[in-house]
Design an enzyme around this catalytic site. Sequence first.
Site, short mmCIF file in Angstrom:
data_model
loop_
_atom_site.label_atom_id
_atom_site.label_comp_id
_atom_site.label_asym_id
_atom_site.label_seq_id
_atom_site.Cartn_x
_atom_site.Cartn_y
_atom_site.Cartn_z
N ASN A 17 0.87 -1.18 0.00
CA ASN A 17 0.00 0.00 0.00
C ASN A 17 0.90 1.23 0.00
O ASN A 17 1.52 1.55 1.02
CB ASN A 17 -0.88 -0.03 1.26
N TRP A 18 0.97 1.88 -1.15
CA TRP A 18 1.88 3.04 -1.25
C TRP A 18 1.30 4.30 -0.61
O TRP A 18 1.98 5.31 -0.49
CB TRP A 18 2.18 3.32 -2.73
N LYS A 19 0.02 4.24 -0.22
CA LYS A 19 -0.65 5.42 0.38
C LYS A 19 -0.45 6.64 -0.53
O LYS A 19 -0.41 6.50 -1.74
CB LYS A 19 -0.13 5.67 1.80
N HIS A 67 -9.42 0.91 5.05
CA HIS A 67 -8.15 1.11 5.75
C HIS A 67 -8.40 2.02 6.94
O HIS A 67 -9.22 2.95 6.88
CB HIS A 67 -7.12 1.74 4.80
N GLU A 114 -5.19 -5.20 10.61
CA GLU A 114 -4.17 -4.16 10.78
C GLU A 114 -4.41 -3.43 12.10
O GLU A 114 -5.22 -2.47 12.13
CB GLU A 114 -4.24 -3.16 9.64
N GLU A 155 -6.83 4.40 8.06
CA GLU A 155 -6.62 5.83 7.78
C GLU A 155 -7.85 6.46 7.13
O GLU A 155 -8.06 7.67 7.23
CB GLU A 155 -5.36 6.00 6.90
N GLY A 158 2.76 1.92 10.69
CA GLY A 158 3.73 3.00 10.53
C GLY A 158 4.47 3.36 11.81
O GLY A 158 5.11 4.40 11.88
N SER A 206 3.64 -2.54 10.19
CA SER A 206 5.09 -2.58 10.40
C SER A 206 5.73 -3.91 9.99
O SER A 206 6.68 -4.37 10.63
CB SER A 206 5.43 -2.23 11.85
N GLY A 225 5.04 1.16 4.50
CA GLY A 225 6.36 1.76 4.29
C GLY A 225 7.34 0.87 3.55
O GLY A 225 8.05 1.33 2.64
#
Length: 249
Positions: free
Chosen positions: A11-13, A97, A167, A99, A173, A212, A234
Amino acid sequence: MKQSVKMIAGNWKMHGLGASLVEVDELAASLAAEPTEHRVIICPPATLIERLSGKAAGSAVEIGGQDCHEQVSGAFTGSISAGMLVDAGAGLVIVGHSERREGFGETDALVAAKAEAALSAGLEPIVCVGESLAQREAGNAVSVVTAQVKASTPESGPGRRFAVAYEPIWAIGTGLTPTVEQIAEVHLAIRTALVERFGEFGGAVPILYGGSVKPSNAAEILSTPEVGGALVGGASLKAADFLGIIRAA
Ligand code: PEP
């Protein structure tokens, strides 16, 4: 259930410009030289999906979106429908997600509607669930996640392809990860919830772990019972790191 073919999804966000696609060239070249039995998925920003699908054509790299709207089309400025993702070359999409649940107020019902829209368009949704630190510290991780699975997975799922990603919000992160015992406990609870909701079909839905994941912890996490893959933030941005995770699976 032990799943030998894992889903390793990046997931490159909101990271990545055209220049970042060299990472996909490196990834695809490495997978061509040394193939993997696992599914390798990159979910770039929507602006890169079409260019990425051109590059990834014929390679082992699959492409996903990071979100979709629950409606097919309409006056929803700035939003992208599942059909538009398909049109751009995606085969999967992340929905729910944390976020988006936290930052955009997405509810379980909305996430389920997005997952349904994805399935209707022919996309494979990856439905994210996970508890906050406060919920874990209050001893509610399993009950929170179980409720999320039951309310945000697509009703019409059986017989179609979708996955769940566990998650824990506090692990995203942060460099923090749950213990393998904690991962196993929640994944087993998710499996139980999926079987209660979907019967036998629920026994085969892949359950990814995210939070992570990096090359140094991937082997241990990916060999935990009921872990059918990883959703990686990440460490998916650089081909070398992402390959380290794929090779550890
Ligand atoms: C994510 O955003 O889905 C994620 C797991 O991020 P990270 O790997 O950076 O913790």
